[in-house]
Write an enzyme that holds these catalytic residues in place. Structure first.
Site, mmCIF file in Angstrom:
data_model
loop_
_atom_site.group_PDB
_atom_site.id
_atom_site.type_symbol
_atom_site.label_atom_id
_atom_site.label_comp_id
_atom_site.label_asym_id
_atom_site.label_seq_id
_atom_site.Cartn_x
_atom_site.Cartn_y
_atom_site.Cartn_z
ATOM 1 N N ALA A 80 9.502 41.984 41.213
ATOM 2 C CA ALA A 80 8.329 41.642 42.126
ATOM 3 C C ALA A 80 9.075 41.196 43.508
ATOM 4 C CB ALA A 80 7.463 40.784 41.578
ATOM 5 N N SER A 133 0.584 36.486 36.453
ATOM 6 C CA SER A 133 0.976 35.210 37.026
ATOM 7 C C SER A 133 -0.253 34.377 37.019
ATOM 8 C CB SER A 133 1.571 35.201 38.290
ATOM 9 O OG SER A 133 1.391 34.135 38.914
ATOM 10 N N GLU A 135 -0.910 32.557 39.147
ATOM 11 C CA GLU A 135 -1.358 32.744 40.549
ATOM 12 C C GLU A 135 -2.536 33.422 40.743
ATOM 13 O OE1 GLU A 135 -0.349 30.891 43.594
ATOM 14 O OE2 GLU A 135 1.146 29.927 42.591
ATOM 15 N N TYR A 157 0.359 37.442 47.244
ATOM 16 C CA TYR A 157 1.060 37.782 46.003
ATOM 17 C C TYR A 157 0.173 37.683 44.795
ATOM 18 C CZ TYR A 157 3.687 36.083 41.893
ATOM 19 O OH TYR A 157 4.277 35.680 40.647
ATOM 20 N N GLY A 193 15.442 30.588 42.028
ATOM 21 C CA GLY A 193 15.817 30.803 43.100
ATOM 22 C C GLY A 193 15.868 29.504 44.052
ATOM 23 N N LYS A 200 14.340 23.615 45.305
ATOM 24 C CA LYS A 200 14.634 22.967 46.606
ATOM 25 C C LYS A 200 14.952 21.556 46.432
ATOM 26 C CE LYS A 200 12.314 22.651 51.134
ATOM 27 N NZ LYS A 200 11.480 23.068 51.894
ATOM 28 N N PRO A 287 -0.969 28.753 53.756
ATOM 29 C CA PRO A 287 -2.399 29.114 54.409
ATOM 30 C C PRO A 287 -3.404 28.486 53.515
ATOM 31 C CG PRO A 287 -0.736 30.911 54.879
ATOM 32 C CD PRO A 287 -0.027 29.860 53.728
HETATM 33 P P1 NAP Z 1 12.716 36.408 40.760
HETATM 34 O O1 NAP Z 1 13.811 35.688 40.424
HETATM 35 O O2 NAP Z 1 12.329 36.460 42.021
HETATM 36 O O3 NAP Z 1 12.959 38.041 40.291
HETATM 37 C C1 NAP Z 1 12.329 38.987 41.112
HETATM 38 C C2 NAP Z 1 13.147 40.318 40.730
HETATM 39 O O4 NAP Z 1 12.503 41.390 41.260
HETATM 40 C C3 NAP Z 1 14.668 40.352 41.232
HETATM 41 O O5 NAP Z 1 15.669 40.884 40.137
HETATM 42 C C4 NAP Z 1 14.670 41.216 42.382
HETATM 43 O O6 NAP Z 1 15.907 42.268 42.531
HETATM 44 C C5 NAP Z 1 13.563 42.484 41.985
HETATM 45 N N1 NAP Z 1 12.956 43.153 42.839
HETATM 46 C C6 NAP Z 1 12.300 42.827 43.959
HETATM 47 N N2 NAP Z 1 11.939 43.960 44.556
HETATM 48 C C7 NAP Z 1 12.357 45.089 43.862
HETATM 49 C C8 NAP Z 1 11.973 46.449 44.091
HETATM 50 N N3 NAP Z 1 11.600 46.823 45.017
HETATM 51 N N4 NAP Z 1 12.848 47.396 43.225
HETATM 52 C C9 NAP Z 1 13.412 46.534 41.950
HETATM 53 N N5 NAP Z 1 13.539 45.282 41.891
HETATM 54 C C10 NAP Z 1 12.926 44.528 42.795
HETATM 55 O O7 NAP Z 1 11.557 36.212 39.896
HETATM 56 P P2 NAP Z 1 11.211 35.416 38.332
HETATM 57 O O8 NAP Z 1 11.252 34.039 38.540
HETATM 58 O O9 NAP Z 1 12.575 36.043 37.554
HETATM 59 O O10 NAP Z 1 9.853 35.990 37.840
HETATM 60 C C11 NAP Z 1 9.940 37.437 37.242
HETATM 61 C C12 NAP Z 1 8.760 38.021 37.314
HETATM 62 O O11 NAP Z 1 7.546 37.079 36.615
HETATM 63 C C13 NAP Z 1 8.235 38.131 38.570
HETATM 64 O O12 NAP Z 1 7.464 39.406 38.614
HETATM 65 C C14 NAP Z 1 7.223 37.039 39.094
HETATM 66 O O13 NAP Z 1 6.509 37.267 39.868
HETATM 67 C C15 NAP Z 1 6.756 36.627 37.605
HETATM 68 N N6 NAP Z 1 6.361 35.350 37.564
HETATM 69 C C16 NAP Z 1 7.125 34.539 37.637
HETATM 70 C C17 NAP Z 1 6.769 33.078 37.371
HETATM 71 C C18 NAP Z 1 7.972 31.936 37.565
HETATM 72 O O14 NAP Z 1 7.374 30.716 37.413
HETATM 73 N N7 NAP Z 1 9.019 32.250 37.498
HETATM 74 C C19 NAP Z 1 5.420 32.810 37.096
HETATM 75 C C20 NAP Z 1 4.635 33.915 36.717
HETATM 76 C C21 NAP Z 1 5.009 35.212 36.962
HETATM 77 P P3 NAP Z 1 16.866 41.587 43.952
HETATM 78 O O15 NAP Z 1 17.698 40.523 43.235
HETATM 79 O O16 NAP Z 1 17.559 42.773 44.262
HETATM 80 O O17 NAP Z 1 15.993 41.152 44.908
#
Ligand code: NAP
Length: 335
Positions: A80, A133, A135, A157, A193, A200, A287
């Site tokens: 995502a 999420s 969110e 998002y 990240g 941060k 925002p």
């Molecule tokens: P993340 O670290 O931002 O990782 C996002 C991943 O999506 C990255 O591997 C990225 O690849 C990949 N991606 C983005 N665009 C893409 C595309 N067009 N095709 C294929 N891959 C793509 O997110 P995370 O924290 O691991 O979270 C994992 C999931 O859970 C996400 O969907 C996030 O929205 C959801 N989520 C996270 C949280 C949280 O607190 N962490 C909470 C609720 C839901 P690149 O490395 O190539 O950019």
């Protein structure tokens, strides 16, 4: 050997989920996008047992080819655009990847059913996990939030995630696909990240401690979040796909903390008072802010037997210690 395909393998959750599944004896495939993705070498080094496959959530044909080639038993859609602030700057792309991307993966699974008619677990035989999420709750209708709480997303998002959530439910009901959504509240780790608020803070605090930075400029410090450890949350993803029937689950701690509390603990870990170093700037304000996000994870606890192992304090300490060690290593290498 059970075979899993993970999209978003280069992200925080992709790493922890791969580690968890490999530990359970899975054969793990990770989808990586882009020509010469800079994260590929790191992935190959840290998770050498993961098979890398090339594809993109924007490209339906690539997803169909991967599903047919890999023939996974389980697909975890973690890919995502996941940074909420970025979603206001790139709302259309966020809709395409975070929203429609889930549909494309589901379509690839659905269409694979006719290619493999013998599979029996569901219409396609493939179980699907969608990374929903908190969110989506946004301007919350009730506190705490559970699986029945109505959505009111407050960012592109959140809107895109709500679409992906509903299309997952729709494919479950329309095509008998074993499709689950985990409505996960914020989860962090040393692999978060650096653009996200927790990281941060921990990176900023350690750089200040080491004299590499003088201050940390933040957005609003008042909002509250329900923060857990990513390593705990990926266990819930896997458990959802091991149940008898597909369903949706809220995963969180049920505890809430202000951003300034996170900052206070992070700086305190380093013997510093955050009030001397943190200042706010309107450029980092959202925002539209979400209200009080706090999970009611009783269903996950009761049905999945899931519970978190790392406390809030434990999470902050883990992130600060990891950043301090990483910065110190970089400094030593530079000498
Ligand atoms: P993340 O670290 O931002 O990782 C996002 C991943 O999506 C990255 O591997 C990225 O690849 C990949 N991606 C983005 N665009 C893409 C595309 N067009 N095709 C294929 N891959 C793509 O997110 P995370 O924290 O691991 O979270 C994992 C999931 O859970 C996400 O969907 C996030 O929205 C959801 N989520 C996270 C949280 C949280 O607190 N962490 C909470 C609720 C839901 P690149 O490395 O190539 O950019």
């Amino acid at each position: 050997m059970t075979r899993a395909l993970i999209t978003g393998i280069t992200g925080q959750d992709g790493f922890y989920l791969s580690e968890h599944l490999l530990g359970l004896g899975y054969d793990v495939y990770g989808l990586i996008r882009g020509q010469a993705n800079p994260k590929r070498p790191l992935l190959e080094r840290t998770l050498p047992d993961v098979h890398i496959v090339d594809g993109d959530l924007l490209d339906q044909a690539s997803l169909m080819n991967i599903i047919q080639k890999v023939k996974p038993d389980e697909v975890y859609n973690l890919a995502a655009i996941s940074f909420v602030m970025l979603s206001w700057n790139q709302p259309e792309l966020t809709g395409e990847i975070t929203g429609l991307g889930a549909l494309r993966v589901l379509e690839a699974i659905r269409l694979s059913a006719s290619a493999s008619p013998s599979r029996s677990k569901s219409a396609s035989g493939i179980k699907f996990y969608q990374a929903s999420s908190s969110e989506m709750f946004g301007k919350v209708r009730e506190t705490p939030q559970n699986e029945k709480t109505p959505f009111h997303p407050r960012s592109p998002y959140g809107v895109a995630k709500a679409y992906a959530h509903y299309i997952t439910m729709n494919y479950r009901e329309s095509y008998n696909i074993f499709a689950c959504s985990g409505i996960l509240f914020n989860h962090e780790s040393p692999r978060r990240g650096p653009e996200f608020v927790t990281r941060k803070i921990t990176q900023g605090a350690t750089r200040i401690k080491l004299g590499l930075q003088k201050e940390l400029v933040m957005g609003d410090l008042e909002p509250r979040r329900d923060w857990g450890y990513a390593g705990d949350y990926v266990r819930a993803m896997h458990l959802m796909l091991q149940q008898d029937a597909p369903d949706d689950y809220v995963v969180g701690t049920g505890e809430t903390h202000q951003i300034k509390e996170f900052a206070q603990l992070a700086f305190a870990r380093l013997g510093l008072d955050y009030r001397e170093y943190v200042r706010t700037d309107a450029q980092f304000l959202r925002p539209a802010e979400v209200d009080l996000l706090i999970a009611d994870p009783s269903k996950a606890r009761e049905k999945l037997g899931w519970k978190r192992e790392v406390s809030f304090q434990g999470l902050v300490d883990m992130m600060v210690d990891a950043d301090l060690a990483a910065e110190a290593k970089m400094q030593a290498a530079a000498v």
